[in-house]
Design a protein around this motif. Sequence first.
Motif, mmCIF file in Angstrom:
data_model
loop_
_atom_site.group_PDB
_atom_site.id
_atom_site.type_symbol
_atom_site.label_atom_id
_atom_site.label_comp_id
_atom_site.label_asym_id
_atom_site.label_seq_id
_atom_site.Cartn_x
_atom_site.Cartn_y
_atom_site.Cartn_z
ATOM 1 N N ILE A 24 0.831 -1.205 0.000
ATOM 2 C CA ILE A 24 0.000 0.000 0.000
ATOM 3 C C ILE A 24 0.864 1.253 0.000
ATOM 4 O O ILE A 24 0.627 2.201 -0.753
ATOM 5 C CB ILE A 24 -0.946 0.010 1.220
ATOM 6 C CG1 ILE A 24 -1.904 -1.176 1.170
ATOM 7 C CG2 ILE A 24 -1.729 1.318 1.292
ATOM 8 C CD1 ILE A 24 -2.803 -1.302 2.385
ATOM 9 N N VAL A 25 1.891 1.241 0.834
ATOM 10 C CA VAL A 25 2.721 2.439 0.993
ATOM 11 C C VAL A 25 3.447 2.811 -0.287
ATOM 12 O O VAL A 25 3.613 3.989 -0.599
ATOM 13 C CB VAL A 25 3.722 2.228 2.156
ATOM 14 C CG1 VAL A 25 4.759 3.346 2.180
ATOM 15 C CG2 VAL A 25 2.967 2.181 3.489
ATOM 16 N N VAL A 26 3.896 1.817 -1.084
ATOM 17 C CA VAL A 26 4.667 2.135 -2.286
ATOM 18 C C VAL A 26 3.841 2.947 -3.278
ATOM 19 O O VAL A 26 4.373 3.816 -3.979
ATOM 20 C CB VAL A 26 5.215 0.855 -2.954
ATOM 21 C CG1 VAL A 26 4.102 0.017 -3.561
ATOM 22 C CG2 VAL A 26 6.244 1.214 -4.022
ATOM 23 N N ALA A 86 -5.499 0.671 4.664
ATOM 24 C CA ALA A 86 -6.073 0.301 3.369
ATOM 25 C C ALA A 86 -7.092 1.333 2.898
ATOM 26 O O ALA A 86 -7.093 1.739 1.723
ATOM 27 C CB ALA A 86 -6.712 -1.081 3.458
ATOM 28 N N LEU A 87 -7.950 1.775 3.800
ATOM 29 C CA LEU A 87 -8.923 2.799 3.437
ATOM 30 C C LEU A 87 -8.233 4.102 3.054
ATOM 31 O O LEU A 87 -8.650 4.801 2.112
ATOM 32 C CB LEU A 87 -9.892 3.036 4.601
ATOM 33 C CG LEU A 87 -10.862 1.888 4.913
ATOM 34 C CD1 LEU A 87 -11.662 2.204 6.178
ATOM 35 C CD2 LEU A 87 -11.809 1.652 3.738
ATOM 36 N N GLY A 88 -7.176 4.443 3.775
ATOM 37 C CA GLY A 88 -6.424 5.649 3.446
ATOM 38 C C GLY A 88 -5.768 5.570 2.079
ATOM 39 O O GLY A 88 -5.729 6.558 1.339
ATOM 40 N N VAL A 90 -6.859 3.859 -0.562
ATOM 41 C CA VAL A 90 -7.907 4.028 -1.577
ATOM 42 C C VAL A 90 -8.294 5.501 -1.698
ATOM 43 O O VAL A 90 -8.427 6.048 -2.806
ATOM 44 C CB VAL A 90 -9.142 3.174 -1.229
ATOM 45 C CG1 VAL A 90 -10.296 3.486 -2.171
ATOM 46 C CG2 VAL A 90 -8.795 1.690 -1.294
ATOM 47 N N LEU A 91 -8.479 6.158 -0.564
ATOM 48 C CA LEU A 91 -8.872 7.564 -0.576
ATOM 49 C C LEU A 91 -7.786 8.442 -1.202
ATOM 50 O O LEU A 91 -8.096 9.395 -1.931
ATOM 51 C CB LEU A 91 -9.177 8.027 0.853
ATOM 52 C CG LEU A 91 -9.624 9.490 1.008
ATOM 53 C CD1 LEU A 91 -10.885 9.756 0.178
ATOM 54 C CD2 LEU A 91 -9.862 9.817 2.473
ATOM 55 N N ALA A 92 -6.511 8.127 -0.943
ATOM 56 C CA ALA A 92 -5.414 8.929 -1.490
ATOM 57 C C ALA A 92 -5.408 8.887 -3.015
ATOM 58 O O ALA A 92 -5.203 9.914 -3.686
ATOM 59 C CB ALA A 92 -4.086 8.427 -0.945
ATOM 60 N N ALA A 93 -5.625 7.701 -3.604
ATOM 61 C CA ALA A 93 -5.645 7.584 -5.062
ATOM 62 C C ALA A 93 -6.817 8.359 -5.652
ATOM 63 O O ALA A 93 -6.672 9.061 -6.671
ATOM 64 C CB ALA A 93 -5.721 6.125 -5.471
ATOM 65 N N ASN A 94 -7.988 8.258 -5.033
ATOM 66 C CA ASN A 94 -9.140 8.984 -5.534
ATOM 67 C C ASN A 94 -8.989 10.492 -5.341
ATOM 68 O O ASN A 94 -9.447 11.274 -6.185
ATOM 69 C CB ASN A 94 -10.412 8.478 -4.853
ATOM 70 C CG ASN A 94 -10.867 7.136 -5.398
ATOM 71 O OD1 ASN A 94 -11.569 7.057 -6.393
ATOM 72 N ND2 ASN A 94 -10.452 6.053 -4.739
ATOM 73 N N LEU A 112 -6.830 14.168 4.563
ATOM 74 C CA LEU A 112 -7.515 13.131 5.356
ATOM 75 C C LEU A 112 -6.939 11.749 5.056
ATOM 76 O O LEU A 112 -6.699 10.949 5.973
ATOM 77 C CB LEU A 112 -9.008 13.156 5.034
ATOM 78 C CG LEU A 112 -9.857 12.050 5.673
ATOM 79 C CD1 LEU A 112 -9.773 12.108 7.199
ATOM 80 C CD2 LEU A 112 -11.307 12.144 5.206
ATOM 81 N N ALA A 113 -6.692 11.474 3.776
ATOM 82 C CA ALA A 113 -6.162 10.166 3.387
ATOM 83 C C ALA A 113 -4.801 9.912 4.007
ATOM 84 O O ALA A 113 -4.538 8.832 4.550
ATOM 85 C CB ALA A 113 -6.075 10.075 1.862
ATOM 86 N N PHE A 114 -3.923 10.900 3.961
ATOM 87 C CA PHE A 114 -2.577 10.708 4.499
ATOM 88 C C PHE A 114 -2.585 10.674 6.027
ATOM 89 O O PHE A 114 -1.684 10.087 6.636
ATOM 90 C CB PHE A 114 -1.637 11.775 3.960
ATOM 91 C CG PHE A 114 -1.102 11.447 2.588
ATOM 92 C CD1 PHE A 114 0.169 10.895 2.437
ATOM 93 C CD2 PHE A 114 -1.860 11.667 1.456
ATOM 94 C CE1 PHE A 114 0.665 10.567 1.185
ATOM 95 C CE2 PHE A 114 -1.380 11.349 0.195
ATOM 96 C CZ PHE A 114 -0.112 10.790 0.057
#
Length: 442
Positions: A24-26, A86-88, A90-94, A112-114
């Motif tokens: 996820i982090v990469v 995991a939720l973060g 998904v939110l970061a990409a969107n 918020l995502a980060f």
Amino acid sequence: MSQKPLGWLGIARLGLVQTALGSIVVLTTSTLNRVMMVELALPAVLLAALVAWHYAVQLSRPRWGHGSDGGARRTPWIIGGMGVLALGGVLAANATAIMSASPVVGILLAVLAFTMIGAGVGASGTSLLAFLATRVTPTRRPAAAAITWIMMVMGIAVTAGVAGAMLDPFSMQRLAIVSGVVSLGAFLLTLAAVAGVEKAGEIEVAETSAPKTDFMVALRETLADPQARRFTVFVLVSMIAYSAQDLILEPFAGLVFGMTPGQSTQMSGVQNGGVLLGMILVGAAGGMVGARGQGWMRGWTLAGCGGSALALMTLAVAARVGPGWPITPTVFALGFFNGVFAVAAIGSMMALAGEGKGRREGIRMGVWGAAQAVGFGAGGFFGAVAVDIGRRMFVEDASAFGLVFALEASLFVVSAVIAAQIGAPASAPSTKLKTGARHVEA
């Protein structure tokens, strides 16, 4: 009832959690940053601020560690943290996709995502490493550090390679889909990895009924230990050196070497492949040295710092030469020495975690994890800001990137000097597993 030491299978299963975390982090700290800077033409300082913020959130690691120390089980902390991470992701990409149409809304969502990413990494990573520090015998600690970090890098490398291929031809919709698939897969892998590892029959009963130490008291006692303080400074400086290129390496590949998003992501996979090889080397050798290896691990730490400094100076030369330079082998060499440094440092951290007074593995791991987070955040921010300043000063990308790589190399030299002053623990480590401890790491 005493706790049963983790066997190799248990260590490998917990390593799968690190695999999930790395996958996820990469995407969030590497690929998304490249997309924001190159495809969306956003300033590097904005990207660095987001990543620095997610590291700032990780200053809560000592609290996560202390809380995990006082509980009956660590796996709920690991699962909960991974769910938030995991939720973060998904939110970061969107949020990145939204930035292309509405920058303000996208940036607010990214904050918020980060925040979620930082909290998730802090809770899951700290609790996982505390569990390892408590339940792994001293003779297996160097190899355990290597196994778990190798599996994390494998997650990073495989995700970078596969996701890089899936991202081309690039689109924001494709980015969001790939991120969602990776995040869901990582969470499901974590659930499978920790299932049954922490059995009720292996929990230390006396520990759960013992009086709990106040968080601030435990923190003050940890920081009062000269060895712990010195190691904290080493972690801080070395992590600044380690991370200063994280946010700029893929943009460097795009701006100086003309790589596409998929190609630069795949180059990141090559770098992490080098990290993997370095970790395997140190972990295999560490398994033979065993519990006698504190001074030996210090030697490998020095070698990793020195080799990383040399690779970074070579990368500075590559910036001046440009596309004709063999950039892939150079990046691989940087990854290799970073891997040597990382496993030796983590092995030392696990050994030092049990040297404190009383049940302190978690809080000590948390303090070092917080120093690591500050170092990562400061390093990434420093690298991005220095590139922005350099591009204005030199009016060319190559000189700006080369300057940052050279400064990063000098910090690795300083780290080596500090590491040389960290001596072996005052008392020889016992080959018997401590049973009164439940603690955390970064």
